[in-house]
Design a protein around this motif. Structure first.
Motif, PDB file in Angstrom:
ATOM      1  N   LYS A 107       0.854  -1.204   0.007  1.00  0.00           N
ATOM      2  CA  LYS A 107       0.030  -0.200  -0.115  1.00  0.00           C
ATOM      3  C   LYS A 107       0.938   1.081   0.039  1.00  0.00           C
ATOM      4  O   LYS A 107       0.203   2.390  -0.114  1.00  0.00           O
ATOM      5  CB  LYS A 107      -1.038  -0.052   1.244  1.00  0.00           C
ATOM      6  CG  LYS A 107      -1.898  -1.189   1.359  1.00  0.00           C
ATOM      7  CD  LYS A 107      -3.356  -0.462   0.610  1.00  0.00           C
ATOM      8  CE  LYS A 107      -4.292  -1.591   0.713  1.00  0.00           C
ATOM      9  NZ  LYS A 107      -5.432  -1.382  -0.063  1.00  0.00           N
ATOM     10  N   TYR A 195     -10.151   4.349   8.384  1.00  0.00           N
ATOM     11  CA  TYR A 195     -10.832   3.725   7.135  1.00  0.00           C
ATOM     12  C   TYR A 195     -10.491   4.715   5.986  1.00  0.00           C
ATOM     13  O   TYR A 195     -10.350   5.857   6.093  1.00  0.00           O
ATOM     14  CB  TYR A 195     -12.483   3.691   7.230  1.00  0.00           C
ATOM     15  CG  TYR A 195     -12.947   3.172   8.553  1.00  0.00           C
ATOM     16  CD1 TYR A 195     -13.047   1.861   8.595  1.00  0.00           C
ATOM     17  CD2 TYR A 195     -13.219   3.620   9.667  1.00  0.00           C
ATOM     18  CE1 TYR A 195     -13.706   1.150   9.728  1.00  0.00           C
ATOM     19  CE2 TYR A 195     -13.450   3.157  10.891  1.00  0.00           C
ATOM     20  CZ  TYR A 195     -13.623   2.095  10.889  1.00  0.00           C
ATOM     21  OH  TYR A 195     -14.196   1.065  12.073  1.00  0.00           O
ATOM     22  N   ASP A 199     -11.932   4.151  -0.944  1.00  0.00           N
ATOM     23  CA  ASP A 199     -11.702   2.766  -1.595  1.00  0.00           C
ATOM     24  C   ASP A 199     -13.038   2.156  -1.317  1.00  0.00           C
ATOM     25  O   ASP A 199     -13.553   2.229  -0.345  1.00  0.00           O
ATOM     26  CB  ASP A 199     -10.362   2.419  -0.841  1.00  0.00           C
ATOM     27  CG  ASP A 199     -10.127   1.051  -1.141  1.00  0.00           C
ATOM     28  OD1 ASP A 199      -9.620   0.604  -2.023  1.00  0.00           O
ATOM     29  OD2 ASP A 199     -10.595   0.033  -0.231  1.00  0.00           O
ATOM     30  N   LYS A 200     -13.393   1.323  -2.372  1.00  0.00           N
ATOM     31  CA  LYS A 200     -14.542   0.689  -2.008  1.00  0.00           C
ATOM     32  C   LYS A 200     -14.712  -0.343  -1.091  1.00  0.00           C
ATOM     33  O   LYS A 200     -15.670  -0.403  -0.205  1.00  0.00           O
ATOM     34  CB  LYS A 200     -15.074  -0.165  -3.301  1.00  0.00           C
ATOM     35  CG  LYS A 200     -15.406   0.767  -4.534  1.00  0.00           C
ATOM     36  CD  LYS A 200     -15.653  -0.299  -5.644  1.00  0.00           C
ATOM     37  CE  LYS A 200     -15.789   0.744  -6.975  1.00  0.00           C
ATOM     38  NZ  LYS A 200     -15.273   0.128  -8.171  1.00  0.00           N
ATOM     39  N   GLN A 201     -13.633  -1.130  -0.772  1.00  0.00           N
ATOM     40  CA  GLN A 201     -13.487  -1.849   0.523  1.00  0.00           C
ATOM     41  C   GLN A 201     -13.465  -0.818   1.831  1.00  0.00           C
ATOM     42  O   GLN A 201     -14.270  -1.462   2.605  1.00  0.00           O
ATOM     43  CB  GLN A 201     -12.384  -2.817   0.456  1.00  0.00           C
ATOM     44  CG  GLN A 201     -12.154  -3.708   1.628  1.00  0.00           C
ATOM     45  CD  GLN A 201     -13.147  -4.844   1.802  1.00  0.00           C
ATOM     46  OE1 GLN A 201     -13.739  -5.257   0.730  1.00  0.00           O
ATOM     47  NE2 GLN A 201     -13.042  -5.319   2.787  1.00  0.00           N
ATOM     48  N   GLY A 202     -12.747  -0.012   1.774  1.00  0.00           N
ATOM     49  CA  GLY A 202     -12.739   0.800   2.873  1.00  0.00           C
ATOM     50  C   GLY A 202     -14.129   1.550   3.429  1.00  0.00           C
ATOM     51  O   GLY A 202     -14.403   1.510   4.477  1.00  0.00           O
ATOM     52  N   TYR A 203     -14.767   1.880   2.098  1.00  0.00           N
ATOM     53  CA  TYR A 203     -16.189   2.440   2.374  1.00  0.00           C
ATOM     54  C   TYR A 203     -16.897   1.501   3.044  1.00  0.00           C
ATOM     55  O   TYR A 203     -17.965   1.885   3.870  1.00  0.00           O
ATOM     56  CB  TYR A 203     -16.556   2.911   1.061  1.00  0.00           C
ATOM     57  CG  TYR A 203     -17.900   3.827   0.953  1.00  0.00           C
ATOM     58  CD1 TYR A 203     -17.971   4.763   1.391  1.00  0.00           C
ATOM     59  CD2 TYR A 203     -19.061   2.903   0.940  1.00  0.00           C
ATOM     60  CE1 TYR A 203     -19.387   5.609   1.557  1.00  0.00           C
ATOM     61  CE2 TYR A 203     -20.215   3.620   0.851  1.00  0.00           C
ATOM     62  CZ  TYR A 203     -20.347   4.832   1.238  1.00  0.00           C
ATOM     63  OH  TYR A 203     -21.695   5.455   1.136  1.00  0.00           O
ATOM     64  N   LEU A 204     -16.792   0.252   2.716  1.00  0.00           N
ATOM     65  CA  LEU A 204     -17.973  -0.788   3.043  1.00  0.00           C
ATOM     66  C   LEU A 204     -17.531  -1.219   4.567  1.00  0.00           C
ATOM     67  O   LEU A 204     -18.546  -1.086   5.257  1.00  0.00           O
ATOM     68  CB  LEU A 204     -17.942  -1.969   2.065  1.00  0.00           C
ATOM     69  CG  LEU A 204     -18.561  -1.808   0.788  1.00  0.00           C
ATOM     70  CD1 LEU A 204     -18.150  -3.138  -0.130  1.00  0.00           C
ATOM     71  CD2 LEU A 204     -19.993  -1.605   0.773  1.00  0.00           C
ATOM     72  N   GLU A 205     -16.271  -1.242   4.813  1.00  0.00           N
ATOM     73  CA  GLU A 205     -15.840  -1.529   6.117  1.00  0.00           C
ATOM     74  C   GLU A 205     -16.335  -0.412   6.983  1.00  0.00           C
ATOM     75  O   GLU A 205     -16.906  -0.761   8.146  1.00  0.00           O
ATOM     76  CB  GLU A 205     -14.413  -1.644   6.455  1.00  0.00           C
ATOM     77  CG  GLU A 205     -13.842  -2.953   5.552  1.00  0.00           C
ATOM     78  CD  GLU A 205     -12.492  -3.063   5.720  1.00  0.00           C
ATOM     79  OE1 GLU A 205     -11.841  -2.180   6.376  1.00  0.00           O
ATOM     80  OE2 GLU A 205     -12.053  -3.867   4.858  1.00  0.00           O
TER      81      GLU A 205
END
Ligand code: G1P
Length: 230
Positions: A107, A195, A199-205
């Motif tokens: 990252k 978070y 980022d899509k994953q970060g947004y969902l988390e």
């Protein structure tokens, strides 16, 4: 559609009238509370980079240290907010402070990365150098700047002379790198769950975990989540 942000934090007479008429006093109080803060807006007229955006606020900030919070980095710490942690470091050192955490190797190319050395104080590192979004093999460390800064006003005259850098944008990191040569600067390994909602994953988390922290949503939402994974 930047206006929508200004409207969100404004009073909304039609909405308030409607809530009043329907006796929705709790919602009315919530809406009024949102409008109950004094905000000033400065628009960046062209998307020339984060450094340029901050330079646009020069006249407003004046000759004072100031905080920068990037909206796509969300940090959860219920007891000791991330910016408060940084302000406390600033108050003890009088130097610019970058909110950082260690990120996985793969990252490092997404962030401003800091080259630093430990100090006597826990979690506080002295910044020697910085690089914006380095390739994995060029990164000086895995300590990444994660969207929270307290910066001294000397940054503005540096930003005025900062040429476009990575991505053709005027980078805050490039200006901070110069500032770190002129005065002390610290990286602070802040405490909190962070978070990346860009980022899509970060947004969902973030969405799921914040929902699970709310007493009014937690039980039903958890039941729902369990139901869909079975
Ligand atoms: C910006 C900064 C970068 C920082 C990051 C944190 O990059 O330029 O140094 O690490 O925010 O989220 P951006 O994510 O806007 O590309």
């Amino acid at each position: 559609n930047k206006r929508s942000i200004e409207d969100h934090f404004d009073y909304s007479p039609e909405l308030e009238q409607n809530l009043r008429e329907h006796g929705k006093d709790d919602l009315l109080a919530m809406v009024r509370d949102i409008g109950n803060i004094n905000l000033h807006y400065i628009r960046q007229k062209e998307p020339k980079g984060l450094g340029h955006a901050i330079l646009c606020a020069k006249a407003f900030v004046g000759n004072e240290p100031f905080a920068v919070l990037l909206g796509d980095d969300v940090v959860y710490n219920d007891e000791y907010p991330c910016l408060k942690q940084l302000m406390d470091v600033y108050n003890n050192t009088g130097a610019s402070v970058l909110g950082c955490q260690t990120v996985p190797q793969e990252k490092v190319s997404s962030y401003g990365i800091v080259a630093s050395e430990a100090t006597d104080a826990e979690r506080i590192y002295k910044v020697n150098d910085m690089v914006e979004k380095p390739a994995v093999e060029e990164a000086p460390s895995r300590l990444a700047v994660l969207g929270r800064y307290v910066i001294t006003p000397e940054i503005f005259s540096i930003l005025e002379h900062t040429e476009p850098g990575r991505g053709g944008e005027i980078q805050l990191t490039d200006a901070l790198k110069v500032l770190a040569k002129e005065q002390a600067m610290y990286a602070y390994d802040f405490v909190g769950r962070r978070y990346d909602v860009g980022d899509k994953q970060g947004y969902l988390e973030a969405t799921v975990e914040y929902a699970l922290r709310r007493p009014d949503l937690k039980d039903k939402f958890l039941e729902y989540l369990k139901g869909i994974v079975e």
